[in-house]
Enzyme design. Structure first.
Site, PDB file in Angstrom:
ATOM      1  N   GLN A  92       0.830  -1.199   0.000  1.00  0.00           N
ATOM      2  CA  GLN A  92       0.000   0.000   0.000  1.00  0.00           C
ATOM      3  C   GLN A  92       0.870   1.258   0.000  1.00  0.00           C
ATOM      4  O   GLN A  92       1.843   1.354   0.750  1.00  0.00           O
ATOM      5  CB  GLN A  92      -0.918   0.010   1.219  1.00  0.00           C
ATOM      6  CG  GLN A  92      -1.949  -1.093   1.247  1.00  0.00           C
ATOM      7  CD  GLN A  92      -3.090  -0.864   0.255  1.00  0.00           C
ATOM      8  OE1 GLN A  92      -3.095   0.104  -0.481  1.00  0.00           O
ATOM      9  NE2 GLN A  92      -4.059  -1.773   0.255  1.00  0.00           N
ATOM     10  N   TYR A 121      -3.579 -14.371  -0.477  1.00  0.00           N
ATOM     11  CA  TYR A 121      -3.052 -13.179  -1.160  1.00  0.00           C
ATOM     12  C   TYR A 121      -2.203 -12.393  -0.158  1.00  0.00           C
ATOM     13  O   TYR A 121      -2.381 -11.186   0.018  1.00  0.00           O
ATOM     14  CB  TYR A 121      -4.172 -12.293  -1.701  1.00  0.00           C
ATOM     15  CG  TYR A 121      -5.320 -13.001  -2.398  1.00  0.00           C
ATOM     16  CD1 TYR A 121      -5.267 -13.278  -3.762  1.00  0.00           C
ATOM     17  CD2 TYR A 121      -6.460 -13.378  -1.693  1.00  0.00           C
ATOM     18  CE1 TYR A 121      -6.327 -13.906  -4.413  1.00  0.00           C
ATOM     19  CE2 TYR A 121      -7.523 -13.999  -2.319  1.00  0.00           C
ATOM     20  CZ  TYR A 121      -7.460 -14.271  -3.682  1.00  0.00           C
ATOM     21  OH  TYR A 121      -8.514 -14.889  -4.315  1.00  0.00           O
ATOM     22  N   GLU A 142       0.583 -17.011  -1.686  1.00  0.00           N
ATOM     23  CA  GLU A 142       0.942 -15.914  -2.588  1.00  0.00           C
ATOM     24  C   GLU A 142       1.519 -16.483  -3.881  1.00  0.00           C
ATOM     25  O   GLU A 142       2.191 -17.515  -3.855  1.00  0.00           O
ATOM     26  CB  GLU A 142       1.975 -14.996  -1.911  1.00  0.00           C
ATOM     27  CG  GLU A 142       2.479 -13.855  -2.761  1.00  0.00           C
ATOM     28  CD  GLU A 142       1.373 -12.952  -3.276  1.00  0.00           C
ATOM     29  OE1 GLU A 142       1.364 -12.693  -4.494  1.00  0.00           O
ATOM     30  OE2 GLU A 142       0.528 -12.511  -2.466  1.00  0.00           O
ATOM     31  N   ASP A 190      -7.482 -10.985   0.954  1.00  0.00           N
ATOM     32  CA  ASP A 190      -7.158  -9.648   0.448  1.00  0.00           C
ATOM     33  C   ASP A 190      -6.889  -9.748  -1.056  1.00  0.00           C
ATOM     34  O   ASP A 190      -5.752  -9.614  -1.511  1.00  0.00           O
ATOM     35  CB  ASP A 190      -5.944  -9.085   1.188  1.00  0.00           C
ATOM     36  CG  ASP A 190      -5.621  -7.660   0.763  1.00  0.00           C
ATOM     37  OD1 ASP A 190      -6.472  -7.029   0.118  1.00  0.00           O
ATOM     38  OD2 ASP A 190      -4.509  -7.192   1.077  1.00  0.00           O
ATOM     39  N   CYS A 217     -10.578  -3.705  -2.315  1.00  0.00           N
ATOM     40  CA  CYS A 217     -10.354  -2.384  -2.905  1.00  0.00           C
ATOM     41  C   CYS A 217     -11.426  -2.051  -3.936  1.00  0.00           C
ATOM     42  O   CYS A 217     -11.343  -1.018  -4.602  1.00  0.00           O
ATOM     43  CB  CYS A 217      -8.964  -2.317  -3.548  1.00  0.00           C
ATOM     44  SG  CYS A 217      -8.692  -3.523  -4.861  1.00  0.00           S
TER      45      CYS A 217
END
Length: 260
Positions: A92, A121, A142, A190, A217
């Site tokens: 971020q 994730y 991941e 996420d 998001c």
């Protein structure tokens, strides 16, 4: 060669006030070493310069970044926890609000020293590291090679011997966990903007978590995923929106789901 530069990407550490700059070019120009040395000499805050190539001008896709000079890593801190971040790893860009998200994920998960946490994730371990400090065991999933390397480095740095990373797509690995009848006290999701989808959510439910914490998001894909999750028995209990990019419509939404 002046036309070879497509874009310049700067990754900045708010904690250390250092930056790594990546030049994305068409082909492999011969001036990169000279540019890197001059840039680092003129701007001491630039701790590293990398190069990446692209075949088409203006596209978001480009080859993995390669170090030209200095160090490719920056180090950011959220809530007192340091993270190593490579040029190609997602993180971020608003660390102050990212720290708020981390606290919310930790609070919503309610993870205890008796439970297992699965962070899908997981990226560089943004949520995984603080959650692993409280859990009996922590598992991250991941697919990005760069993020996996950073996550493993961050796990080593914080001496988390109860934490492991599974390399691959969440869409493939979570169903395997379910087939093996794994169980988790909490699952963190996420996903990218496209959301999780039915396959991932169906696998999560089979892990029988006490809670599911979703970080999104994109409100539209979150609404879609929450609707489907409701058909599987998990309903939203708490929702918190975090303004990641002031004066824009972009937000991050953290949702706590519990078995109804």
């Amino acid at each position: 060669e002046k036309q070879a530069v497509d874009k310049v990407i700067s990754r900045v550490s708010f904690a250390d006030r250092k930056a790594c700059v990546t030049f994305v070019t068409l082909g492999k120009p011969g001036f990169m070493q000279t540019v890197a040395e001059a840039l680092m000499e003129q701007i001491p805050e630039v701790s590293g310069v990398c190069h990446s190539s692209t075949r088409r001008k203006g596209t978001a896709k480009h080859a993995p970044a390669e170090l030209v000079a200095g160090t490719p890593y920056i180090y950011e801190r959220l809530n007192g926890i340091a993270y190593r971040i490579a040029p190609d790893s997602f993180f971020q860009v608003n660390p102050k609000q990212a720290a708020v998200i981390c606290r919310l994920v930790e609070e919503f998960s309610g993870i205890t020293s008796e439970e297992i946490i699965i962070d899908s994730y997981c990226g560089v371990g943004t949520f995984l590291v603080p959650l692993a400090k409280k859990a009996r065991m922590a598992t991250g999933v991941e697919e990005s090679d760069s993020a996996i390397d950073d996550a493993k480095a961050n796990i080593r740095k914080h001496r988390l011997d109860n934490t492991r990373i599974y390399e691959g797509k969440v869409e493939s690995l979570l169903p395997r966990f379910a087939q093996k009848r794994w169980h988790a006290g909490a699952v963190v999701l996420d996903p990218p903007r496209k959301g999780c989808g039915k396959g991932v959510l169906s696998a999560v439910v089979k892990l029988e978590p006490r809670v599911i914490v979703m970080v999104s998001c994109d409100p539209a894909t979150l609404a879609r995923d929450l609707k489907f999750l409701g058909t599987l028995g998990y309903q939203p209990d708490k929702v918190q929106v975090v303004d990641m990019f002031p004066h824009t419509w972009h937000t991050e939404t953290i949702t706590l789901c519990k078995l109804s």
